[in-house]
Design a protein around this motif. Structure first.
Motif, mmCIF file in Angstrom:
data_model
loop_
_atom_site.group_PDB
_atom_site.id
_atom_site.type_symbol
_atom_site.label_atom_id
_atom_site.label_comp_id
_atom_site.label_asym_id
_atom_site.label_seq_id
_atom_site.Cartn_x
_atom_site.Cartn_y
_atom_site.Cartn_z
ATOM 1 N N THR A 4 0.851 -1.196 0.000
ATOM 2 C CA THR A 4 0.000 0.000 0.000
ATOM 3 C C THR A 4 0.880 1.236 0.000
ATOM 4 O O THR A 4 1.728 1.416 0.882
ATOM 5 N N LEU A 5 0.669 2.080 -0.998
ATOM 6 C CA LEU A 5 1.408 3.342 -1.116
ATOM 7 C C LEU A 5 0.481 4.493 -0.765
ATOM 8 O O LEU A 5 -0.666 4.538 -1.214
ATOM 9 N N ALA A 6 0.966 5.422 0.046
ATOM 10 C CA ALA A 6 0.195 6.621 0.395
ATOM 11 C C ALA A 6 0.806 7.839 -0.295
ATOM 12 O O ALA A 6 2.015 8.046 -0.229
ATOM 13 N N LEU A 7 -0.037 8.617 -0.958
ATOM 14 C CA LEU A 7 0.384 9.869 -1.581
ATOM 15 C C LEU A 7 -0.075 11.015 -0.692
ATOM 16 O O LEU A 7 -1.277 11.190 -0.466
ATOM 17 N N LEU A 8 0.884 11.781 -0.178
ATOM 18 C CA LEU A 8 0.580 12.930 0.675
ATOM 19 C C LEU A 8 0.695 14.184 -0.178
ATOM 20 O O LEU A 8 1.788 14.583 -0.589
ATOM 21 N N LEU A 9 -0.441 14.786 -0.472
ATOM 22 C CA LEU A 9 -0.511 15.887 -1.439
ATOM 23 C C LEU A 9 -0.295 17.222 -0.733
ATOM 24 O O LEU A 9 -1.185 17.745 -0.074
ATOM 25 N N ALA A 10 0.923 17.763 -0.897
ATOM 26 C CA ALA A 10 1.302 18.996 -0.212
ATOM 27 C C ALA A 10 1.834 20.037 -1.182
ATOM 28 O O ALA A 10 2.610 20.909 -0.801
ATOM 29 N N ALA A 98 2.898 -2.460 -5.647
ATOM 30 C CA ALA A 98 1.807 -1.730 -4.978
ATOM 31 C C ALA A 98 0.477 -2.038 -5.656
ATOM 32 O O ALA A 98 0.335 -1.852 -6.860
ATOM 33 N N ASP A 99 -0.485 -2.521 -4.892
ATOM 34 C CA ASP A 99 -1.804 -2.778 -5.458
ATOM 35 C C ASP A 99 -2.883 -1.891 -4.845
ATOM 36 O O ASP A 99 -4.042 -1.934 -5.252
ATOM 37 N N THR A 100 -2.493 -1.069 -3.872
ATOM 38 C CA THR A 100 -3.427 -0.154 -3.220
ATOM 39 C C THR A 100 -2.761 1.208 -3.051
ATOM 40 O O THR A 100 -1.575 1.278 -2.717
ATOM 41 N N VAL A 101 -3.550 2.260 -3.284
ATOM 42 C CA VAL A 101 -3.032 3.626 -3.149
ATOM 43 C C VAL A 101 -3.974 4.435 -2.277
ATOM 44 O O VAL A 101 -5.202 4.366 -2.436
ATOM 45 N N ILE A 102 -3.402 5.191 -1.353
ATOM 46 C CA ILE A 102 -4.163 6.143 -0.542
ATOM 47 C C ILE A 102 -3.769 7.548 -0.967
ATOM 48 O O ILE A 102 -2.582 7.851 -1.100
ATOM 49 N N CYS A 103 -4.752 8.406 -1.192
ATOM 50 C CA CYS A 103 -4.502 9.816 -1.504
ATOM 51 C C CYS A 103 -5.024 10.658 -0.344
ATOM 52 O O CYS A 103 -6.187 10.520 0.055
ATOM 53 N N HIS A 104 -4.151 11.519 0.183
ATOM 54 C CA HIS A 104 -4.553 12.340 1.324
ATOM 55 C C HIS A 104 -4.028 13.760 1.164
ATOM 56 O O HIS A 104 -2.876 13.975 0.774
ATOM 57 N N SER A 112 -6.939 10.671 11.651
ATOM 58 C CA SER A 112 -6.341 9.739 12.613
ATOM 59 C C SER A 112 -5.799 8.501 11.904
ATOM 60 O O SER A 112 -6.230 8.167 10.791
ATOM 61 N N PRO A 113 -4.868 7.778 12.532
ATOM 62 C CA PRO A 113 -4.416 6.501 11.966
ATOM 63 C C PRO A 113 -5.573 5.533 11.738
ATOM 64 O O PRO A 113 -5.568 4.770 10.772
ATOM 65 N N ASP A 114 -6.574 5.570 12.625
ATOM 66 C CA ASP A 114 -7.732 4.685 12.468
ATOM 67 C C ASP A 114 -8.480 4.974 11.179
ATOM 68 O O ASP A 114 -9.009 4.047 10.542
ATOM 69 N N LEU A 115 -8.560 6.243 10.786
ATOM 70 C CA LEU A 115 -9.277 6.585 9.556
ATOM 71 C C LEU A 115 -8.558 6.012 8.343
ATOM 72 O O LEU A 115 -9.197 5.517 7.405
ATOM 73 N N PHE A 116 -7.224 6.068 8.337
ATOM 74 C CA PHE A 116 -6.473 5.454 7.237
ATOM 75 C C PHE A 116 -6.771 3.955 7.167
ATOM 76 O O PHE A 116 -6.975 3.388 6.094
ATOM 77 N N GLY A 117 -6.795 3.310 8.325
ATOM 78 C CA GLY A 117 -7.107 1.887 8.351
ATOM 79 C C GLY A 117 -8.529 1.599 7.912
ATOM 80 O O GLY A 117 -8.796 0.581 7.257
ATOM 81 N N ARG A 118 -9.462 2.494 8.250
ATOM 82 C CA ARG A 118 -10.867 2.266 7.923
ATOM 83 C C ARG A 118 -11.126 2.335 6.416
ATOM 84 O O ARG A 118 -11.876 1.522 5.871
ATOM 85 N N GLY A 157 -23.438 13.422 1.946
ATOM 86 C CA GLY A 157 -22.297 13.279 2.823
ATOM 87 C C GLY A 157 -21.205 14.241 2.410
ATOM 88 O O GLY A 157 -21.014 14.506 1.219
ATOM 89 N N LEU A 158 -20.493 14.796 3.377
ATOM 90 C CA LEU A 158 -19.374 15.684 3.102
ATOM 91 C C LEU A 158 -18.118 14.832 3.015
ATOM 92 O O LEU A 158 -17.745 14.149 3.975
ATOM 93 N N VAL A 159 -17.474 14.849 1.868
ATOM 94 C CA VAL A 159 -16.380 13.923 1.579
ATOM 95 C C VAL A 159 -15.054 14.468 2.084
ATOM 96 O O VAL A 159 -14.763 15.660 1.978
ATOM 97 N N GLN A 160 -14.238 13.566 2.630
ATOM 98 C CA GLN A 160 -12.924 13.913 3.155
ATOM 99 C C GLN A 160 -11.841 13.089 2.448
ATOM 100 O O GLN A 160 -12.123 12.297 1.558
ATOM 101 N N THR A 161 -10.619 13.319 2.830
ATOM 102 C CA THR A 161 -9.541 12.394 2.562
ATOM 103 C C THR A 161 -9.015 11.966 3.936
ATOM 104 O O THR A 161 -9.250 12.679 4.913
ATOM 105 N N PRO A 162 -8.356 10.800 4.022
ATOM 106 C CA PRO A 162 -7.770 9.972 2.972
ATOM 107 C C PRO A 162 -8.812 9.162 2.203
ATOM 108 O O PRO A 162 -9.836 8.772 2.754
#
Length: 236
Positions: A4-10, A98-104, A112-118, A157-162
Motif C-alpha cells: 500500500t502506497l500513500a500519496l501525501l498531497l502537499a 503496490a496494489d493499493t493507493v491512498i490519496c490524502h 487519525s491513523p484509524d481513519l487510514f485503516g478504515r 455526505g461531506l467527503v474527506q480524505t484519505p
C-alpha cells in the motif's frame, strides 16, 4: 499480498492564507504535512509514503523528514500545478508491487491513523473508498437565485480524505480523465466518471480541511488543547 502506497498531497498553494505553500505552514512548530505523515506512519497497513511538494520545497521537506524517524518510508517528489497532476506524478513513483493507493490532502492534518485503516478495510469488494460525514444542515439546490429543490439530507455526505483505491483502477481512471480532459477536485470523482465502484465509510468530524485563516486559528486551538498539560483534580 501487494503493498500500500500513500500519496501525501502537499503541493497546493496557500494563497488564501497569505502563504506560498500550504503544506509547509507550521502548526505548533511543525509543518502541516508532517502532522499527516505521523498518522500515516502509525497506520501499519501503509508500506510507503510519497509526499508531493511545490517546486523549490523538496530540500525543506527532506530536512524536516530527516528530523524525525521516517524509517526510510518517506520519498519526496515535485508535485504538479493541479491536484490531479500531483497524483499522477505520485503514481509514477509507485513500485510494481503496490496494489493499493491512498490519496490524502496535507491540508487535513487531523486525520487519525484509524481513519487510514478504515478506508483501507472498506476497499474490499470496491475500487475506491471515501470517508464521509453527514451534512449538519439542510441543503437546497439553487439556480439563478431561486431554490429549485431541497435535497434529502440523509442522502448527502461531506467527503474527506484519505481516500483509498485499487492501484489499477486509479491509474486507469486518471488515464481516461486525461484523455477526455476531465478535471476533478478529488480522485473518487475520476473513478465515478470511469464507471468504477466507490464505497463510503464513516469519516471524522475533527478531520477538517484548512483553507482559510479561520481554519488555521481553529487548528492551532485544537493542537493547543491536545498539548495542554493535565491538571490533577484537587481533592476536597
Amino acid at each position: 499480498m501487494g503493498a500500500t502506497l500513500a500519496l501525501l498531497l502537499a503541493a497546493g498553494s496557500g494563497n488564501r492564507l497569505g502563504r506560498q505553500a500550504k503544506g509547509f505552514i507550521e502548526l505548533a512548530g511543525t509543518p502541516m504535512f508532517l502532522h499527516s505523515y505521523r498518522s500515516m506512519a502509525a497506520c501499519p497497513q501503509i508500506d510507503g509514503v510519497v509526499i508531493l511538494v511545490p517546486e523549490g520545497y523538496a530540500d525543506s521537506a527532506k530536512n524536516w523528514a530527516d528530523s524525525i524517524d521516517t524509517g526510510g518510508r518517506l520519498e519526496v517528489r515535485i508535485g504538479g500545478e493541479t491536484r490531479v497532476e500531483s497524483v499522477r506524478r505520485g503514481l509514477e513513483a509507485m513500485s510494481g508491487d503496490a496494489d493499493t493507493v491512498i490519496c490524502h490532502d496535507a491540508a487535513r492534518p487531523f486525520a487519525s491513523p484509524d481513519l487510514f485503516g478504515r478506508v483501507l478495510a472498506g476497499l474490499a469488494g470496491f475500487d475506491g473508498v471515501v470517508p464521509v460525514v453527514p451534512s449538519p444542515d439542510t441543503v437546497k439546490r439553487v439556480r439563478g437565485g431561486r431554490v429549485i429543490e431541497t435535497v434529502p439530507r440523509e442522502e448527502l455526505g461531506l467527503v474527506q480524505t484519505p481516500q483509498a483505491f485499487g492501484a489499477e483502477a486509479l491509474v486507469e481512471a486518471h488515464r481516461r480523465a486525461r484523455r477526455a480532459g476531465i478535471h476533478a477536485t478529488d480522485d473518487a470523482m475520476l473513478l465515478e466518471a470511469a464507471g468504477f465502484r466507490v464505497a463510503a465509510v464513516e469519516g471524522e468530524p475533527a478531520n477538517f480541511k484548512i483553507t482559510t485563516q479561520e481554519d488555521l486559528l481553529r487548528a492551532e486551538f485544537v493542537l493547543g488543547l491536545q498539548n495542554a498539560p493535565v491538571v490533577p483534580e484537587r481533592r476536597r
